[in-house]
Design an enzyme around this catalytic site. Structure first.
Site, short mmCIF file in Angstrom:
data_model
loop_
_atom_site.label_atom_id
_atom_site.label_comp_id
_atom_site.label_asym_id
_atom_site.label_seq_id
_atom_site.Cartn_x
_atom_site.Cartn_y
_atom_site.Cartn_z
N GLY A 71 0.42 -1.26 -0.08
CA GLY A 71 -0.26 -0.30 0.19
C GLY A 71 0.58 0.84 0.08
O GLY A 71 0.47 1.94 -0.22
N THR A 72 1.77 1.44 0.42
CA THR A 72 2.63 2.27 0.85
C THR A 72 3.14 2.16 -0.88
O THR A 72 3.41 4.40 -0.93
CB THR A 72 4.41 2.32 1.71
OG1 THR A 72 3.32 1.93 3.30
CG2 THR A 72 4.57 3.28 1.48
N ASN A 151 -7.27 3.74 8.58
CA ASN A 151 -6.63 2.06 9.38
C ASN A 151 -6.76 2.27 10.89
O ASN A 151 -6.39 1.45 11.85
CB ASN A 151 -5.35 2.28 8.92
CG ASN A 151 -4.57 3.83 9.39
OD1 ASN A 151 -5.15 5.14 8.97
ND2 ASN A 151 -3.78 3.99 10.22
N GLN A 179 -7.03 -0.16 4.15
CA GLN A 179 -7.88 -1.51 4.92
C GLN A 179 -9.54 -1.64 4.68
O GLN A 179 -10.42 -2.61 5.22
CB GLN A 179 -8.74 0.49 6.15
CG GLN A 179 -7.27 0.23 6.87
CD GLN A 179 -6.58 -0.67 7.51
OE1 GLN A 179 -7.41 -2.18 8.15
NE2 GLN A 179 -5.54 -1.50 8.15
N HIS A 201 -1.73 -7.51 2.39
CA HIS A 201 -1.30 -7.94 4.07
C HIS A 201 -1.89 -8.00 5.24
O HIS A 201 -2.46 -8.57 5.71
CB HIS A 201 0.47 -7.62 4.70
CG HIS A 201 0.58 -6.19 4.87
ND1 HIS A 201 0.97 -6.05 5.98
CD2 HIS A 201 0.53 -5.38 4.08
CE1 HIS A 201 0.81 -4.61 6.26
NE2 HIS A 201 0.68 -4.54 5.27
N THR A 237 12.47 -7.06 -11.57
CA THR A 237 12.28 -8.49 -11.93
C THR A 237 10.32 -8.76 -11.03
O THR A 237 10.79 -8.18 -9.59
CB THR A 237 13.00 -9.51 -11.27
OG1 THR A 237 14.50 -9.09 -12.16
CG2 THR A 237 12.68 -10.75 -11.08
N CYS A 325 1.99 1.28 11.87
CA CYS A 325 3.14 2.05 11.51
C CYS A 325 3.91 2.89 12.07
O CYS A 325 4.37 3.97 12.25
CB CYS A 325 2.57 3.27 9.84
SG CYS A 325 1.38 1.57 8.85
#
Length: 384
Positions: A71-72, A151, A179, A201, A237, A325
């Protein structure tokens, strides 16, 4: 006793289906999907199939999906990429005071490049209105970024209404949906967004995976250079197994969203009702109705949330005293501060987030332990 996990807002365990298909992918398609030999093309086929699956889950086309590390990165690519590409058209960005740091800090970083940023205030529930967004727009506005659901406190924003407003004005609209995915139903067309961020995640997928939806016709300036992968927007890659795992996790989360939402709402409401009646001295943070089904953010009178978290950890129970975070930062939550909470109230907050594997007996055990912990901590307060 078995440990209990109530910190799904921070990260989630891998689902068995995701773990299995990732293991098979590592075993069968280790080659570089950019290679032209048969093994490379087999890996590329896996990536292409995953891209189609992810796109279908969001109501998008496969050409509109860019795989990232989470997400970041998706938020950074959306905001920096759009702003820098459109800088000759305008240099004004609108966002909100309760965004994730990967949005707020990214927006503010652009100020050093000559952009201006309007940060919209929220009400006591963490909500903004489409009228606020409309009032903030100027002829120089090129991008609006509003998270779908917060979040920390779980408040859900009126994304579809904002999207309709901006579409009529030809202003790009980005939403951080990290979220929201798998917790509330939507498609990218339902919301009218041009850019949408997803993190693996948070939906029982692998860490280090994510995607950015980029509506057809939207152009971005890349953040990285070096290769032509992901239409030149994300060179390097490709993480074949991670991409496959992300797509399966996303498919499962979206397919089960209604049943999961209903079950989590029932468990969360049961938890909240028991806390109010059996513990008391507690305040709800966030909107009472327009909130994520698995999120309960509360402040207990006369105790700090971090102390509660650490005591629960001794019982084998994982919760959060705020966003993962910002863990380790001794400062009140910027989200709660923006909602008008005092520093003391913000420090008293505790975030409990349920997951698809959470059971009723887990919730009842949490309440029992919370009652003991809160009682003990309050007994330490002078004058109590």
């Amino acid at each position: 006793m078995n440990p209990l996990y109530f910190d799904h807002g921070a990260t989630t365990p891998l689902r068995d289906e995701v773990r299995t298909i990732m293991a098979n992918t590592w075993e069968e398609t280790f080659a570089n999907p950019g290679s032209l030999h048969d093994d490379g093309q087999k890996a590329a086929d896996r990536v292409n199939a995953a891209r189609r699956l992810a796109a279908q889950s969001l109501g998008a086309s496969s050409r509109e999906i860019i795989f990232t590390s989470g997400g970041t990165e998706s938020n950074n690519l959306a905001i920096l990429g759009a702003a820098r590409y459109l800088r000759n058209r305008g240099r004004h960005i609108v966002t909100t005071a309760i965004e994730h740091p990967s949005v707020l800090q990214t927006c503010h970083s652009l100020e050093a490049e000559g952009f201006s940023v309007t940060v919209l205030p929220v009400d006591r529930h963490g909500l903004i209105t489409p009228k606020q967004v409309e009032s903030a727009l100027t002829p120089d506005t090129i991008l609006v970024s509003v998270m779908a659901a917060n979040n920390e406190v779980g408040t859900i924003q009126p994304i579809a209404a904002i999207g309709q407003l901006l579409r009529a004005r030809n202003i790009l609209f980005h939403t951080d949906a990290v979220q929201a995915v798998g917790k509330i139903p939507f498609t990218v067309d339902d919301w009218g967004v041009d850019l949408l961020s997803v993190g693996g995640h948070k939906i029982n997928g692998p860490k280090g995976t994510g995607l950015l939806y980029v509506r057809k016709g939207v152009r971005l300036t890349p953040l990285l250079y070096g290769g032509g992968q992901e239409r030149g927007l994300r060179p390097g890659t490709l993480n074949t197994a991670g991409i496959v795992g992300l797509s399966v996790a996303l498919q499962l989360a979206v397919a089960e969203v209604e049943s999961i939402r209903k079950r989590l709402e029932q468990l969360r409401n049961h938890l909240w009702n028991r806390i109010q009646t059996e513990i008391g001295g507690v305040t709800l943070n966030g909107h009472p109705q327009q909130r994520l089904p698995h999120n309960l953010n509360i402040s207990f009178d006369r105790v700090e949330g971090q102390a509660v978290m650490l005591e629960l950890n001794r019982y084998g129970i994982a919760v959060s005293s705020g966003s993962a975070c910002s863990a380790g930062k001794h400062a009140p939550s910027h989200v709660l501060s923006a909602m008008g909470r005092s520093a003391e109230e913000a420090y008293q907050s505790l975030r409990i987030t349920l997951g698809w594997e959470t059971q009723l007996e887990d919730v009842d055990r949490l309440v029992k332990c919370l009652e003991e912990v809160i009682g003990y901590l309050r007994s330490l307060v002078p004058g109590e």
